[in-house]
Design a protein around this motif. Sequence first.
Motif, mmCIF file in Angstrom:
data_model
loop_
_atom_site.group_PDB
_atom_site.id
_atom_site.type_symbol
_atom_site.label_atom_id
_atom_site.label_comp_id
_atom_site.label_asym_id
_atom_site.label_seq_id
_atom_site.Cartn_x
_atom_site.Cartn_y
_atom_site.Cartn_z
ATOM 1 N N LEU A 59 0.830 -1.199 0.000
ATOM 2 C CA LEU A 59 0.000 0.000 0.000
ATOM 3 C C LEU A 59 0.865 1.250 0.000
ATOM 4 O O LEU A 59 1.969 1.265 0.554
ATOM 5 N N PRO A 60 0.391 2.337 -0.625
ATOM 6 C CA PRO A 60 1.144 3.592 -0.585
ATOM 7 C C PRO A 60 1.202 4.125 0.849
ATOM 8 O O PRO A 60 0.343 3.801 1.674
ATOM 9 N N SER A 61 2.201 4.928 1.143
ATOM 10 C CA SER A 61 2.357 5.439 2.503
ATOM 11 C C SER A 61 2.550 6.949 2.480
ATOM 12 O O SER A 61 3.007 7.530 1.486
ATOM 13 N N TYR A 62 2.191 7.569 3.597
ATOM 14 C CA TYR A 62 2.389 9.010 3.766
ATOM 15 C C TYR A 62 3.831 9.249 4.200
ATOM 16 O O TYR A 62 4.224 8.907 5.313
ATOM 17 N N GLU A 63 4.633 9.810 3.309
ATOM 18 C CA GLU A 63 6.031 10.083 3.637
ATOM 19 C C GLU A 63 6.572 11.210 2.748
ATOM 20 O O GLU A 63 7.502 11.009 1.964
ATOM 21 N N SER A 77 -7.223 4.120 8.716
ATOM 22 C CA SER A 77 -6.463 4.749 7.632
ATOM 23 C C SER A 77 -5.056 5.114 8.077
ATOM 24 O O SER A 77 -4.078 4.883 7.346
ATOM 25 N N PHE A 78 -4.930 5.683 9.281
ATOM 26 C CA PHE A 78 -3.606 6.032 9.796
ATOM 27 C C PHE A 78 -2.737 4.785 9.956
ATOM 28 O O PHE A 78 -1.543 4.800 9.626
ATOM 29 N N SER A 95 4.996 6.112 11.715
ATOM 30 C CA SER A 95 3.864 5.637 12.512
ATOM 31 C C SER A 95 4.214 5.525 13.989
ATOM 32 O O SER A 95 3.316 5.490 14.839
ATOM 33 N N LEU A 96 5.504 5.460 14.324
ATOM 34 C CA LEU A 96 5.934 5.394 15.721
ATOM 35 C C LEU A 96 6.245 6.786 16.280
ATOM 36 O O LEU A 96 6.032 7.046 17.467
ATOM 37 N N GLY A 139 -7.267 4.068 18.611
ATOM 38 C CA GLY A 139 -7.504 2.960 17.686
ATOM 39 C C GLY A 139 -6.320 2.645 16.809
ATOM 40 O O GLY A 139 -6.074 1.485 16.444
ATOM 41 N N MET A 140 -5.550 3.665 16.459
ATOM 42 C CA MET A 140 -4.426 3.487 15.538
ATOM 43 C C MET A 140 -3.318 2.622 16.142
ATOM 44 O O MET A 140 -2.741 1.760 15.453
ATOM 45 N N LEU A 141 -3.004 2.836 17.425
ATOM 46 C CA LEU A 141 -1.843 2.178 18.034
ATOM 47 C C LEU A 141 -1.941 0.647 18.013
ATOM 48 O O LEU A 141 -1.004 -0.022 17.567
ATOM 49 N N PRO A 142 -3.050 0.041 18.481
ATOM 50 C CA PRO A 142 -3.104 -1.430 18.409
ATOM 51 C C PRO A 142 -3.162 -1.952 16.979
ATOM 52 O O PRO A 142 -2.597 -3.015 16.680
ATOM 53 N N ALA A 143 -3.827 -1.209 16.060
ATOM 54 C CA ALA A 143 -3.882 -1.652 14.663
ATOM 55 C C ALA A 143 -2.503 -1.590 14.022
ATOM 56 O O ALA A 143 -2.113 -2.485 13.258
ATOM 57 N N THR A 144 -1.740 -0.545 14.345
ATOM 58 C CA THR A 144 -0.371 -0.445 13.844
ATOM 59 C C THR A 144 0.480 -1.588 14.384
ATOM 60 O O THR A 144 1.293 -2.179 13.655
ATOM 61 N N SER A 145 0.283 -1.911 15.654
ATOM 62 C CA SER A 145 1.018 -3.038 16.250
ATOM 63 C C SER A 145 0.694 -4.335 15.535
ATOM 64 O O SER A 145 1.589 -5.148 15.252
#
Length: 305
Positions: A95-99, A211-212, A221-222, A276-282
């Motif tokens: 997937l594309p990323s925000y960078e 989305s994040f 993301s960290l 919500g983002m933190l556990p999904a990112t993990s």
Amino acid sequence: MPFYKYHGVLAGFAAFKNHVSFGFAAVLQSKDCKMLNSSLISLSIEQGSLSNTPEDDLEKKLSIPNILLVVGTALLVQVSTLVLALPFVPFYTELPSYEPAGQTGAGPVLNSILLIAMAAFATVVMLVMIKLRKESLLKIVLGILVAVGSISISYTVGLVWLSYIIDDSSLPALVLGVVFASAVFAVTVKPKFKRLSLIVSLLLAILFATSFAIFLKPPTSLVLPIAFAIYDIYAVFAGPLKALLSQKEGTIDSFAPLLLNVGGIHIGLGDFIFYGMLPATSLLLVNLLMAFDAPLIERETAGVG
């Protein structure tokens, strides 16, 4: 009958069809007002009808049931975000990323600063428009911006999830996005439907958190949650959010769906997004590490064989 103050005296008059009313009264001094307020408070406490001091309000808001309600709402957002992020695990790396500043060197910090700057700018614009008494225009602009953002996110998530049910999920996902965006615009412009506004706000938090988690790759993301936490402390206690939250209660409630009222406690949409983002990112990172380890395990197994 309306009263008017002129040189320290209150005078009032009103003309009706068959009579005219007129009256006047002396203006109460500040010490008299304080004494009267104290007397009324004492009388109300004796009658057991008053618990409206700021301390009482804060104690009521921070009661155990309200705290449990906030914690339960945060857990709901976290679990829902995990569920929505699951189908993206197999192709997370594709997937594309925000960078915009890259992911090396100072890139993650600059990526985070750019997002924080946009959030700060939006807060300042909201505050200026409220000071200029342009709340109606502010609601319309917010409604359009949030609705447009919700269409793209809900379409992306709906496209993946609906593909498990039907072959061509493009049109249903688009319809789903438009319907949800319409609901977002409605509760932003007319925040009178409290329950609908809360539901829409929670759905926004879940979708934006998903989305994040999907489009922010490490190390951005960290870094971003840490940077936003630092900014949030400043903004709430000394920055533009402090001025925004100091507005009267009716004005605060008009910030829906960007501000959630959970058990009388106002919590920003951004807070729930990061919950919500933190556990999904993990989840995504754990599967990413497993994907990196898979070839190594394969080689070791082959070597043993």
